[in-house]
Scaffold this active site. Structure first.
Site, short mmCIF file in Angstrom:
data_model
loop_
_atom_site.label_atom_id
_atom_site.label_comp_id
_atom_site.label_asym_id
_atom_site.label_seq_id
_atom_site.Cartn_x
_atom_site.Cartn_y
_atom_site.Cartn_z
N ASP A 13 40.79 91.40 44.39
CA ASP A 13 41.47 90.68 45.01
C ASP A 13 42.30 89.47 45.14
OD1 ASP A 13 39.29 92.44 46.88
OD2 ASP A 13 38.75 90.19 47.76
N GLU A 29 37.38 92.99 56.02
CA GLU A 29 37.29 91.99 54.45
C GLU A 29 38.70 91.86 55.36
OE1 GLU A 29 34.16 93.25 51.43
OE2 GLU A 29 36.09 94.48 51.65
N ARG A 79 33.87 85.44 55.43
CA ARG A 79 34.01 85.76 54.57
C ARG A 79 35.45 86.25 54.01
NH1 ARG A 79 30.75 89.63 52.60
NH2 ARG A 79 31.94 92.06 52.37
C1 FRU Z 1 37.19 92.62 49.14
C2 FRU Z 1 35.83 91.82 48.59
C3 FRU Z 1 36.24 90.03 49.35
C4 FRU Z 1 35.37 89.54 48.57
C5 FRU Z 1 35.73 89.99 47.50
C6 FRU Z 1 34.26 89.37 46.54
O1 FRU Z 1 37.17 93.44 47.95
O2 FRU Z 1 34.86 92.33 49.54
O3 FRU Z 1 34.84 90.74 50.55
O4 FRU Z 1 36.08 88.66 48.61
O5 FRU Z 1 35.52 90.83 47.43
O6 FRU Z 1 34.33 89.99 45.11
#
Ligand code: FRU
Length: 486
Positions: A21, A200, A148
């Site tokens: 991300d 997310e 998160r």
């Molecule tokens: C999305 C995710 C987020 C998390 C991150 C972990 O792709 O799963 O929710 O913070 O990647 O790398």
């Protein structure tokens, strides 16, 4: 390493190793910061750090040292960054500085269950070095093992910071005066939109309708994680509605699902904070991959790239408000000399573009429908492989078909055809297509239909074709422009 097979030539990719991300997107002092989920010790997902890159134009990036690394509170998961203009945190001696708000991810020592808590880090030197806050974590809620990806913004109407973050299959909204103390405001999402995976990386921002600042709506982005039952894998939905500083109200009926991108490879995208008002754009970038197969894509020393940066806007059409995406205009700086055509009839079996061979280019076309049942382009083509961008007239569907796009066998769900309906106004269709060494991004119409797909063609697969099936189509205009490497 910049010439490695599949290395993007005009998309951001990490120098080496694994990226997911985009994080901490913030503009400050003439610089766009791009942080990203980074595993510096391997080409698959691992203990998460924040990698960092800086750009003055959203196109050319300079790699910076790792900004945040795992500490006693755990790994550094996704999050955002803001400019604390009024030093509400007290971190900056009354000056302005950068604050990152991110998720610390670890195991609860008592239950051994996953634990996700929000923390802060700050920088007084324009993002060059970062200090984690001694009071971390600043926000937790043990009811949610998935809690998160905080996105924070200043809400001038109510004079406070707002945080939106993912909480299971909902988002939660919090208020704060100083980024350190947070109070719960509301929750959104139960029964609304798609619930086919964990929620997310939310984002929430206000956009003018048709560029008129007196008429606005709020847009909420919510990415949805991969699940085994859905071939589509991870993707991003959005809601349009109103936000009063406390509650978000969705304009659409709860069962309505709107996807931001109809391709497979645009996930966890969020927008830049603090872009100056005189610029006024809401600029977005996504992770150009899919959790379905992200860890097995056929690159060697690095894995994953970001999409091209895009401007998000709202336009009204009939009685609807539509979210559109357009590539940022800074990308035009990469253009070399274009080849152009206008007022040409495209007939079956006759390829106007047979002389062109290009690995990285942008193609801008406008068609007028005639008798053809389907028409479009084949890019990165050879006798052995091709990626098709076509329009099926009767279905009113724009699609990308990557079934024969080159290397496809690394995952059973990779090859395929991805389409979305787009109505043509006055029987006309505009296509804006960006092709790089390992991706294709299609913007159809005014950018209301977008398809972002990875492709892995061989180096020699550089042919181009324009085609029409079962009849003719009129090309009003066509520009094909090779692009410089960044
Ligand atoms: C999305 C995710 C987020 C998390 C991150 C972990 O792709 O799963 O929710 O913070 O990647 O790398």
């Amino acid at each position: 390493m910049t010439n490695e097979l599949y290395r993007p030539q005009f998309h951001f990719s990490p120098q080496q190793n694994w990226m997911n991300d985009p994080n901490g997107l913030v503009y400050f002092h003439g610089e766009y910061h791009l942080f990203y989920q980074y595993h510096p010790h391997g080409t698959t997902w691992g203990p998460m750090h924040w990698g960092h890159a800086i750009s003055r134009d959203l196109v050319h990036w300079e790699h910076a040292p790792i900004a945040l690394e795992p500490d006693e509170h755990g790994q550094i998961f996704s999050g955002s960054a803001v400019v604390d203009w009024q030093d509400t945190t007290g971190f900056f001696n009354g000056e302005a500085g950068l604050v990152a708000i991110f998720t610390h991810h670890d195991q609860d020592p008592d239950s051994d269950l996953r634990r996700e808590r929000q923390s802060l880090a700050y920088s007084s030197d324009y993002g060059r070095t970062w200090t984690t806050y001694s009071g971390n974590p600043v926000l937790s809620d043990a009811r949610f093992p998935d809690f998160r990806d905080p996105k924070v913004f200043w809400h001038p109407q109510t004079n406070q910071w707002i945080m939106i973050l993912a909480s299971g299959q909902t988002v939660s909204i919090y208020h704060s005066a100083n980024l350190k103390d947070w109070s719960f405001a509301s929750q959104f999402g139960e029964g609304e939109g798609a619930h086919i995976g964990v929620w997310e990386c939310p984002d929430l921002f206000e956009l003018a309708i048709d560029g008129d600042p007196a008429r606005t709506k709020w847009v909420m982005l919510v990415s949805i994680g991969n699940s085994a039952e859905y071939r589509e894998g991870s993707r991003t939905q959005y809601f349009i509605g109103d936000f009063d500083g406390t509650v978000f109200k969705n304009d659409a009926s709860p069962e309505t699902v709107k996807w931001l991108d109809s391709g497979r490879d645009n996930y966890a995208g969020v927008s830049w904070s603090d872009v100056p008002a005189k610029d006024g754009r809401r600029i977005y970038v996504g992770w150009m991959s899919n959790w379905k197969y992200a860890q097995v894509t056929p690159t060697i020393s690095w894995r994953s790239a970001m999409t091209i940066p895009r401007t998000l806007s709202l336009i009204s059409r009939q009685d609807q408000i539509i979210l559109i995406q357009q590539p940022v205009e800074e990308l035009n700086r990469l253009k070399l000399d274009s080849s152009s055509w206008d007022e040409t009839i495209v007939e079956p079996g006759c390829n106007l573009l047979s002389q062109l061979h290009l690995p990285c280019f942008v193609l801008e076309a406008e068609f007028e429908l005639q008798t053809a049942a389907e028409f479009g382009f084949k890019v990165r083509a050879s006798d052995l492989s091709e990626t098709v961008v076509g329009y099926e007239v009767e279905k009113q569907e724009i699609f990308v078909d990557r079934s024969r796009s080159g290397e496809i066998a690394f995952h059973a769900d990779f090859p395929g055809r991805h389409g979305v309906t787009i109505e043509t106004s006055d029987r006309r269709l505009k296509l804006h297509i960006w092709v790089d060494t390992s991706s294709i991004e299609v913007f159809a119409g005014d950018g209301e239909a977008v398809i972002t797909d990875l492709i892995f063609p061989g180096e020699e697969e550089q042919g181009l074709e324009i085609y029409a099936l079962h009849g003719t189509v009129k090309l009003i205009s066509l520009n094909i422009t090779p692009l410089k490497s960044i």
